[in-house]
Design an enzyme around this catalytic site. Sequence first.
Site, PDB file in Angstrom:
ATOM      1  N   ILE A 198     -17.415  25.566 -67.793  1.00  0.00           N
ATOM      2  CA  ILE A 198     -18.200  26.411 -68.694  1.00  0.00           C
ATOM      3  C   ILE A 198     -19.687  26.326 -68.344  1.00  0.00           C
ATOM      4  O   ILE A 198     -20.422  27.304 -68.456  1.00  0.00           O
ATOM      5  CB  ILE A 198     -17.972  25.976 -70.158  1.00  0.00           C
ATOM      6  CG1 ILE A 198     -16.477  26.028 -70.496  1.00  0.00           C
ATOM      7  CG2 ILE A 198     -18.751  26.857 -71.117  1.00  0.00           C
ATOM      8  CD1 ILE A 198     -16.123  25.320 -71.794  1.00  0.00           C
TER       9      ILE A 198
ATOM     10  N   TYR B  15      -9.840  26.266 -68.016  1.00  0.00           N
ATOM     11  CA  TYR B  15     -11.261  25.949 -67.980  1.00  0.00           C
ATOM     12  C   TYR B  15     -11.541  24.693 -68.789  1.00  0.00           C
ATOM     13  O   TYR B  15     -10.767  24.298 -69.670  1.00  0.00           O
ATOM     14  CB  TYR B  15     -12.105  27.117 -68.503  1.00  0.00           C
ATOM     15  CG  TYR B  15     -11.963  27.397 -69.987  1.00  0.00           C
ATOM     16  CD1 TYR B  15     -12.773  26.756 -70.928  1.00  0.00           C
ATOM     17  CD2 TYR B  15     -11.016  28.308 -70.453  1.00  0.00           C
ATOM     18  CE1 TYR B  15     -12.654  27.020 -72.286  1.00  0.00           C
ATOM     19  CE2 TYR B  15     -10.888  28.579 -71.799  1.00  0.00           C
ATOM     20  CZ  TYR B  15     -11.701  27.932 -72.717  1.00  0.00           C
ATOM     21  OH  TYR B  15     -11.572  28.185 -74.058  1.00  0.00           O
ATOM     22  N   CYS B  16     -12.654  24.033 -68.485  1.00  0.00           N
ATOM     23  CA  CYS B  16     -13.130  22.857 -69.233  1.00  0.00           C
ATOM     24  C   CYS B  16     -14.653  22.830 -69.128  1.00  0.00           C
ATOM     25  O   CYS B  16     -15.268  23.804 -68.686  1.00  0.00           O
ATOM     26  CB  CYS B  16     -12.499  21.568 -68.701  1.00  0.00           C
ATOM     27  SG  CYS B  16     -12.887  21.211 -66.972  1.00  0.00           S
ATOM     28  N   THR B  17     -15.279  21.746 -69.514  1.00  0.00           N
ATOM     29  CA  THR B  17     -16.746  21.699 -69.590  1.00  0.00           C
ATOM     30  C   THR B  17     -17.414  21.844 -68.223  1.00  0.00           C
ATOM     31  O   THR B  17     -18.245  22.713 -68.014  1.00  0.00           O
ATOM     32  CB  THR B  17     -17.209  20.382 -70.237  1.00  0.00           C
ATOM     33  OG1 THR B  17     -16.604  20.252 -71.513  1.00  0.00           O
ATOM     34  CG2 THR B  17     -18.722  20.356 -70.389  1.00  0.00           C
TER      35      THR B  17
ATOM     36  N   GLY C 288     -15.470  21.279 -65.093  1.00  0.00           N
ATOM     37  CA  GLY C 288     -14.486  21.516 -64.044  1.00  0.00           C
ATOM     38  C   GLY C 288     -13.613  20.338 -63.701  1.00  0.00           C
ATOM     39  O   GLY C 288     -12.530  20.499 -63.129  1.00  0.00           O
TER      40      GLY C 288
END
Length: 535
Positions: A426, A396-398, A400
């Site tokens: 997220i 996951y990241c901020t 995508g």
Amino acid sequence: MGPILPGPGRPRLPRARSRGALSARSSDHTTGFMPNCRDTAMIPSSVLLDGGEEVECYILRFPDLDLKDPLPLTAKSKLKAESDTSVRKKYAFAKKKAFALFVKAKELPATASCPPAMCRAGLEWKCCRQIFKDLTSIHIHVATQHSSDIRQQTGLILKQLAAEASTSSNPASAEEADRLSGPTCNSQELSDRLPDTSHISFDELTSGVGGVLLYYCYCEVEDPGGLCAWQKSLCQHLNLTGKVRIASEGINGTVGGSKVATNLYIEAMLSHPLFKNILCREDFKSSAGGAHCFPDFRVGVFEEIVPMGINPNKVSYKETGIHLSPEEFHKEVEKYLSQAPQAQSDTILLDCRNFYESKIGHFQGCLAPDIRKFSYFPSYVDENLELFKNKRVLMYCTGGIRCERGSAYLRSKAVCREVYQLKGGIHKYLEEFPDGFYRGKLFVFDERYTISSNEDVIAECRYCGTLWDQYKLCSSLHCRQLVLTCPSCRVKGLTACCPVCQEKGLKLSSNPSGWMVKEECECTDRRQRVPVKHM
């Protein structure tokens, strides 16, 4: 006093020194030494340099200041401009309009306790993370620090004027005004793709109350330069600020403005021939904010739309991992956390953001690499291949986008059993699960720094250990690092990130006229570039 064209005997005016968007820092001076550097973070600064050869200038007189700026005139056009008053008037009009729009975008929104009708005289402006209390100070700041931005917007306004004047009785002047704006895409084509704002008031379009959009789209872009010109024209037309990266592999942007402006931006993106069959409204992540969340607007063409440092032809977004919706990802994390440690060893919940992002917020039970830049992620994977061998990876990241290339790189190593990624990042997860398995704040790359979805504070003040997760910039003007320092420690003067910054900060404060060079301090020097994880 009107415009003054320099004659043969008039000295050449010096070009204003260009600099990037400097961030406002605390004016406090540090008094103590710092025991460690574990809670500091470095963020890169982007600088727009004004290229091209030195050219002659002419002066526009404003009520509060003299604005000196290069007028891009060739030898032939200079002679014609001297005899064509209408061209000079068009340039002056475009310049004033560009300047006024830029200043307006920096106006802080009125608070509930002080509505616009009651506190007009008490307006404030925020730019480069500084607060300006009067028009004169913000005008001087914009004139001295944002001349290249004003020049770009002036050029686009001139393009629009040229298009409008194409059917007028004086085509020569329109042609000349068009030439002053420099080479861009066809002005008529740009104008055709701009949303109609004739029915919208200026206040609606520039209201400080609005939002920030975060989006990306991987696709084949045949003309990155043309798309870049359109983005410039579109965002300036809508008075949006922010950053947009364009490459042959797609587009990545975060822009802020009024609600009306951001909605029009989404509609324009969805109707663009390149995106209308790929992007959908759900691809735009939104949060509270506005144009004031960014110091300016920057758009450019790059090799990658997210800087991983790997040529897109070698690791393509087309080889990405399996996308999981927020609901699917939530179920996977729930299953992972409910298992015994032995069962958990088959799965890695991987945070592929930078250390200063995961420090203030992350999914429970995640593996958060201690890396400072996403461009270090490939090296992190290479040096920890054994860690990922035969594992199920949930990434996951901020928003995508980093997972798109990150998962593709991880898959290219052919060591993982399966690679999944959170679709929409997220941002989208928190929209559906604000009290889910993500705890703490979400770091964002604008002047807000964080977005909050729950009340958890999981980070600490780097000096006293009190729970604290509000980043501040190091008080030393040469530094680029963020520091977690609580209010009580800041009162004590603990505002820098390390002893080196403390010493340099004091020297700079005693001699503020010197040109500042941003540099790394011992906080960064001591940090292991790519940490190795032991199983």
